[in-house]
Design an enzyme around this catalytic site. Structure first.
Site, PDB file in Angstrom:
ATOM      1  N   ASP A  39      -1.704   1.500  -8.359  1.00 32.51           N
ATOM      2  CA  ASP A  39      -1.457   0.829  -7.078  1.00 32.51           C
ATOM      3  C   ASP A  39      -0.044   0.295  -6.862  1.00 32.51           C
ATOM      4  OD1 ASP A  39      -2.661  -0.025  -4.586  1.00 32.51           O
ATOM      5  OD2 ASP A  39      -2.511  -2.074  -5.318  1.00 32.51           O
ATOM      6  N   HIS A  54       4.166   0.861  -3.229  1.00 27.31           N
ATOM      7  CA  HIS A  54       2.706   0.790  -3.163  1.00 27.31           C
ATOM      8  C   HIS A  54       2.176   2.203  -3.387  1.00 27.31           C
ATOM      9  CE1 HIS A  54      -1.177  -0.165  -0.745  1.00 27.31           C
ATOM     10  NE2 HIS A  54      -1.326  -0.432  -2.019  1.00 27.31           N
ATOM     11  N   SER A  68      -5.961   3.741   2.656  1.00 28.90           N
ATOM     12  CA  SER A  68      -7.362   3.787   2.270  1.00 28.90           C
ATOM     13  C   SER A  68      -8.029   5.075   2.758  1.00 28.90           C
ATOM     14  CB  SER A  68      -8.096   2.577   2.857  1.00 28.90           C
ATOM     15  OG  SER A  68      -9.460   2.608   2.543  1.00 28.90           O
ATOM     16  N   ARG A 110      -8.767  -9.621   2.435  1.00 26.19           N
ATOM     17  CA  ARG A 110      -7.567 -10.396   2.717  1.00 26.19           C
ATOM     18  C   ARG A 110      -7.550 -10.879   4.169  1.00 26.19           C
ATOM     19  NH1 ARG A 110      -3.516  -7.821   3.211  1.00 26.19           N
ATOM     20  NH2 ARG A 110      -4.331  -5.699   3.148  1.00 26.19           N
ATOM     21  N   LYS A 140      -5.886   8.619  -2.814  1.00 26.86           N
ATOM     22  CA  LYS A 140      -4.818   8.224  -3.741  1.00 26.86           C
ATOM     23  C   LYS A 140      -5.366   7.960  -5.141  1.00 26.86           C
ATOM     24  CE  LYS A 140      -3.223   4.058  -3.593  1.00 26.86           C
ATOM     25  NZ  LYS A 140      -2.544   2.786  -3.249  1.00 26.86           N
ATOM     26  N   THR A 141      -6.447   7.185  -5.214  1.00 30.71           N
ATOM     27  CA  THR A 141      -7.026   6.871  -6.524  1.00 30.71           C
ATOM     28  C   THR A 141      -7.621   8.110  -7.173  1.00 30.71           C
ATOM     29  OG1 THR A 141      -7.516   4.609  -5.821  1.00 30.71           O
ATOM     30  CG2 THR A 141      -8.716   5.432  -7.730  1.00 30.71           C
ATOM     31  N   LYS A 153      -2.042  -9.405  -4.112  1.00 30.39           N
ATOM     32  CA  LYS A 153      -1.129  -8.900  -3.089  1.00 30.39           C
ATOM     33  C   LYS A 153      -0.021  -9.895  -2.769  1.00 30.39           C
ATOM     34  CE  LYS A 153      -2.956  -4.867  -2.557  1.00 30.39           C
ATOM     35  NZ  LYS A 153      -2.253  -3.687  -3.130  1.00 30.39           N
ATOM     36  N   ARG A 159     -15.512  -4.569  -4.959  1.00 30.95           N
ATOM     37  CA  ARG A 159     -14.383  -4.194  -5.814  1.00 30.95           C
ATOM     38  C   ARG A 159     -14.682  -4.475  -7.287  1.00 30.95           C
ATOM     39  NH1 ARG A 159      -9.287  -2.163  -3.530  1.00 30.95           N
ATOM     40  NH2 ARG A 159      -9.465  -2.515  -1.276  1.00 30.95           N
TER      41      ARG A 159
END
Length: 659
Positions: free
Chosen positions: A378, A341, A359, A177, A363-364, A322, A443
């Site tokens: 997410d 988020h 990051s 981004r 979390k994932t 996003k 990704r």
């Protein structure tokens, strides 16, 4: 042929007669292996190969006005809606659109053409002022993954099918981004509603500049022979879902959004109507650097009043995902729905947990649990009815991905999945996930149903636990702390983690990173508004806040050790089961955190950080250093009033480091 003495060719001897079996006894030979085809030409044969799909369920009982129309009229209105979306504001008319691939002859059917004025006029007079008024724009509408694969492979350089069946693509010069190029229109409404100024991700632009960029994007899209149009949904909560339309120039972008948004059923698509929000992705075309507010050839622009987003100068698909998340951060709080988020999962008994983390915090990894249902990885909403996933897919990092570490993500990378900027073997097409030649930000985008234990539909009851994850490379935060409401708000607003930064001569030291609400780049309102909503919902529904450190213990990065994932999983399991609520707690210095004295399966000595440090003085100095970094970061929010008086603001400030 041999010649005789006359110089003329000799007569050829007749061939022996071919004798075949007369199976039917009528003197004729038949090939009874298959019936003959009806096609007379190869084009007719190809047309027989493709069967038109029909709705999976009958439309009887569907009261939608759009769905109740005859098929031809519904298709005409659908194309009119797309034409209106692509309308030039200066010329006042949308393009002549026709559905189908321009390479297919059948797409030229006159009855499928729609051309309509941007405003609702029954019979507009079209002024042929330039060539754009004389051409068709072919619309490839809500194509299936298989169709989008064909488009990408045929027409987009850098598109390949990998050995797992996923589509590998390239996002061009931008592989992430561009937050500094994000602009939001400031008008009389947004000037007072949105978060502007220091720390805010919202960089202003005016209405006129937005329209200049919109016109540039629309003109570019209309100049193409074909555009891809996706009509999809955001938010699995049926009472609060948003209809979105994405107009793009690449099959890659269309497939990406097909995966990331919620896919309508045939019946829902029949009754889709006018979208609530539209994205114009003209990322292959740069913005005009001489345009006011532009600082590069990239610009992603949001106009909340017009309900539109324009993308110029970047082909990175994450800008669309996003950008829509930012829109939801604006729209949902207006309905008293908290946009988050976060990851989200649910136990077999219906207990829901939210996972916040930047990051590298896990979390994932921690929200993906084989013993629990995945609601989403997410983006979520928390309403009066419970939680709901905003998206229809997952967007997972692929760098150093392995079957052993992330089996669910590994297995989800199959046909239909988009792989961005990965490197693969030229012959076998096997992906080299450790190769960073293109970018480290590789990704995979895939539908959420590719995860075996996904909860479909992606909704759940009110959360029982709110887990804030921090990878503390300073090594001074406890592995787990129970938070009161004020502390939850403080750490939620702070959004802390620590990155390991390399320096010269091989010296490495942690660097604190703060991102308000664990997603500062996407929020639209002031962080304290989201925090106040979070506290209100936690209090109303009895949720408990937790701060979990997935980083270092026994010293900072370089001297201490990272807390074992097995220990962190035991901690998370104890939170899910509720057993941690019954533990004995004691308070820490400086941050005033409550930490348990014992957790089954976790060494008790690591629960209190100072016990693991050999140099107690170094621990104290590092603790004070981190506390100071928290205080400095929070100065951005200290003057913001929450509620009718300043009592809540004072409570939040008191919940931070005290020394």
């Amino acid at each position: 042929m041999a010649a005789n003495g006359t110089g003329l060719p000799m007569a050829r001897k007749p061939l022996a007669k071919i004798v075949t079996e007369d199976k039917q006894g009528n003197g004729m030979c038949h090939d009874d292996s298959a019936k003959g085809i009806k096609a007379q030409t190869i084009d007719e044969l190809h047309s027989l190969q493709k069967k038109r799909s029909a709705p999976t369920t009958p439309l009887e009982g569907n009261q939608g006005a759009f769905a109740s129309l005859p098929d031809d009229e519904r298709r005409r209105q659908q194309l009119q809606s797309i034409s209106a979306s692509l309308a030039s504001l200066t010329r006042g008319a949308g393009p002549k659109v026709v559905r189908g691939d321009p390479a297919a002859k059948s797409s030229q059917a006159v009855e499928h053409v729609a051309h309509r004025h941007h405003h609702h006029v029954e019979a507009p007079t079209i002024s042929v002022s330039d060539d754009s008024s004389l051409k068709f724009t072919h619309v490839l509408y809500n194509l299936s993954p298989a169709e989008l694969y064909e488009q990408a492979i045929k027409y987009e350089k850098g598109s390949f099918i990998t050995s797992s069946g996923a589509l590998a693509t390239l996002s061009g010069a931008k592989t992430g981004r561009s937050p500094r190029d994000k602009r939001v229109v400031m008008d009389d409404t947004t000037q007072n509603e949105l978060w502007w100024g220091r720390g805010s991700p919202n960089i202003e632009m005016d209405e006129h500049t937005f329209l200049v960029n919109r016109e540039r994007a629309v003109d570019y899209l209309n100049s193409l022979d074909k555009v891809f149009v996706n009509d999809q949904f955001l938010n699995w909560d049926p009472q609060n879902r948003i209809k979105v339309r994405i107009v793009s120039a690449r099959a890659y972008h269309s497939l990406f959004m097909h995966n990331m948004c919620i896919r309508p059923t045939d019946e829902e698509l029949e009754n889709f109507g006018t979208p609530d929000f539209t994205i114009y992705n003209a990322g292959q075309f740069p913005c005009n650097r001489y345009t006011h507010y532009m600082t590069s050839s990239t610009s992603t622009d949001l106009n909340l009043a017009r309900k539109e987003m324009v993308i110029l100068g970047t082909q990175y698909a994450g800008e669309m995902k996003k950008g829509l998340f930012s829109v939801m951060h604006y729209l949902m709080p207006k309905r008293q729905i908290l946009s988050l988020h976060s990851g989200c999962n649910m136990g077999i008994d219906g207990d829901v947990a939210l996972f916040f983390g930047l990051s590298g915090t896990g979390k994932t990894t921690l929200s993906t649990d084989h013993n629990r249902y995945l609601i989403g990885d997410d983006e979520h909403c928390w309403s009066d009815y419970g939680v709901s996933n905003i998206e229809g897919g997952c967007y997972a990092k692929c760098i150093d991905l392995s079957r052993e570490k992330e089996p669910d993500i590994w297995n989800a990378i199959k046909f239909g999945t988009v792989l961005e900027n990965v490197v693969f073997d030229e012959h076998t097409r096997e992906v080299e996930y450790g190769d960073k030649s293109v970018t480290e930000n590789t990704r995979a985008a895939y539908p959420i149903e590719y995860i075996p234990n996904a909860k479909l539909p992606c909704i759940g009851p009110h959360p029982k636990n709110v887990i804030l994850l921090a990878c503390d490379a300073f090594g001074v935060l406890p592995p787990v702390s129970k938070l009161n409401l004020a502390q939850t708000m403080y750490h939620f607003i702070s959004g802390y983690t620590a990155l390991v930064a390399g320096t010269e001569d091989g010296i490495k030291e942690p660097t604190a990173t703060f991102s308000a609400c664990f997603g500062a780049a996407f929020i639209m309102l002031h962080p304290t508004k989201y925090a106040a909503m979070l506290a209100e919902k936690m209090q109303k529904h009895g949720a408990t806040g937790w701060l979990v450190n997935t980083g270092w213990s026994g010293g900072s990065y370089g001297s201490g050790n990272r807390i074992k994932l097995a220990y962190t999983r035991r901690i998370i399991d104890a939170i899910h089961s509720g057993s941690l609520l019954n533990a004995t707690y004691e308070k820490t210095d400086v941050f005033g955190l409550e930490i348990p004295t014992e957790i089954e399966g976790v060494p008790s000595e690591i629960l209190r950080p100072e016990n693991t440090w050999g140099d107690k003085k170094a621990y104290k100095n590092t603790l004070l250093k981190l506390g100071g970094l928290f205080k400095n970061n929070f100065e951005t929010f200290t003057n913001y009033k929450i509620g009718k008086d300043t009592m809540l603001t004072q409570e939040i400030l008191a919940a931070g480091p005290n020394f």
